[in-house]
Design a protein around this motif. Structure first.
Motif, mmCIF file in Angstrom:
data_model
loop_
_atom_site.group_PDB
_atom_site.id
_atom_site.type_symbol
_atom_site.label_atom_id
_atom_site.label_comp_id
_atom_site.label_asym_id
_atom_site.label_seq_id
_atom_site.Cartn_x
_atom_site.Cartn_y
_atom_site.Cartn_z
ATOM 1 N N ARG A 1 0.828 -1.207 0.000
ATOM 2 C CA ARG A 1 0.000 0.000 0.000
ATOM 3 C C ARG A 1 0.862 1.257 0.000
ATOM 4 N N LEU A 2 1.915 1.251 0.787
ATOM 5 C CA LEU A 2 2.809 2.406 0.849
ATOM 6 C C LEU A 2 3.479 2.640 -0.498
ATOM 7 N N ARG A 3 3.958 1.583 -1.139
ATOM 8 C CA ARG A 3 4.614 1.720 -2.442
ATOM 9 C C ARG A 3 3.639 2.278 -3.475
ATOM 10 N N GLU A 4 2.430 1.725 -3.535
ATOM 11 C CA GLU A 4 1.452 2.197 -4.519
ATOM 12 C C GLU A 4 1.039 3.642 -4.241
ATOM 13 N N ALA B 1 -0.654 8.081 3.247
ATOM 14 C CA ALA B 1 -1.687 7.995 2.217
ATOM 15 C C ALA B 1 -2.562 9.248 2.213
ATOM 16 N N ASP B 2 -2.892 9.770 3.382
ATOM 17 C CA ASP B 2 -3.705 10.983 3.454
ATOM 18 C C ASP B 2 -2.959 12.181 2.873
ATOM 19 N N LEU B 3 -1.662 12.288 3.156
ATOM 20 C CA LEU B 3 -0.872 13.389 2.600
ATOM 21 C C LEU B 3 -0.826 13.309 1.073
ATOM 22 N N ARG C 1 -4.156 14.362 -0.419
ATOM 23 C CA ARG C 1 -4.307 15.825 -0.436
ATOM 24 C C ARG C 1 -3.483 16.433 -1.575
ATOM 25 N N LEU C 2 -2.286 15.912 -1.784
ATOM 26 C CA LEU C 2 -1.450 16.429 -2.865
ATOM 27 C C LEU C 2 -2.099 16.167 -4.226
ATOM 28 N N ARG C 3 -2.639 14.985 -4.432
ATOM 29 C CA ARG C 3 -3.299 14.666 -5.691
ATOM 30 C C ARG C 3 -4.541 15.519 -5.890
ATOM 31 N N ALA C 4 -5.262 15.793 -4.800
ATOM 32 C CA ALA C 4 -6.438 16.658 -4.900
ATOM 33 C C ALA C 4 -6.037 18.064 -5.329
#
Length: 208
Positions: free
Chosen positions: A64-67, A134-136, A139-142
């Motif tokens: 999950r972290l890698r993806e 994952a939350d960070l 937010r960056l993708r948003a």
């Protein structure tokens, strides 16, 4: 005798040089394969699918972290290409990526933990850290998505309505064309086959 010995010595040197070259090439290829992100990710996902227990959970956290980090890299690359505002996204993602790599090292260390009880105790904290990364990244993708603009539900609805109108107009045009073709086919210009006249009946008035 000296000639034969010289030839054998030359052959041995050639064989030794060839074997050394093959060994160095194979080792270089193996290193490149191990360092390949695609191959490393595929191997990690395979291990996560087959592993069970706390160690399997650690491997799934690593997947999950890698993806998550890969999705962040894709978003930053899109922003850097000029299609979205760049701002401080690259610098922020480098910090996120640094923390993610440190977290992956911790997860790899957890993999080598022989005590399953200790590993199970450490898993919740590791899972929370992965959630934070994952939350960070989310937010960056948003932020990148907001910078793209031009795509909304209203725009897609209006586009669908326009496409529907064009389809209706196209169907109407095809129907009108078929009607005209049928009218032309049955008009006066059409040559219809003539019906043969019936043969005259034989004269039966003068029977013997």
């Amino acid at each position: 005798m000296d000639v034969i010995f010289g030839v054998l010595l030359a052959l041995m040197i050639i064989v030794a040089v060839s074997l050394t070259t093959v060994f160095l090439v194979v080792r270089a290829i193996a290193k490149r394969i191990r360092r390949s992100p695609a191959i490393g990710g595929a191997v990690l996902r395979t291990r996560a699918r087959v592993a069970t227990g706390p160690r399997g959970k650690v491997l799934r956290l690593r997947v999950r972290l890698r993806e998550t980090l890969e999705s962040g890299r894709a978003a930053v690359a899109l922003a850097a290409s000029g299609t979205a505002p760049r701002g401080e996204l690259s610098r922020l993602f480098r910090r996120i990526e640094h923390e993610g790599e440190a977290l992956d090292l911790q997860l790899r260390l957890m993999e080598s933990e022989p005590d399953a009880a200790v590993l199970a105790e450490e898993l919740p904290a590791a899972g929370r850290r992965v959630d934070q990364v994952a939350d960070l990244v989310h937010r960056l993708r948003a932020s990148v998505g907001a910078g793209l603009g031009g795509v909304s539900d209203d725009a897609l609805t209006a586009l669908r309505a326009e496409v529907d109108r064009e389809v209706v107009a196209l169907h109407a045009g095809v129907g009108e064309l078929r009607t005209l073709n049928a009218h032309d086919a049955s008009g006066p210009g059409r040559i219809t086959p003539r019906t043969a006249a019936p043969a005259p009946a034989p004269n039966r008035g003068n029977r013997p």
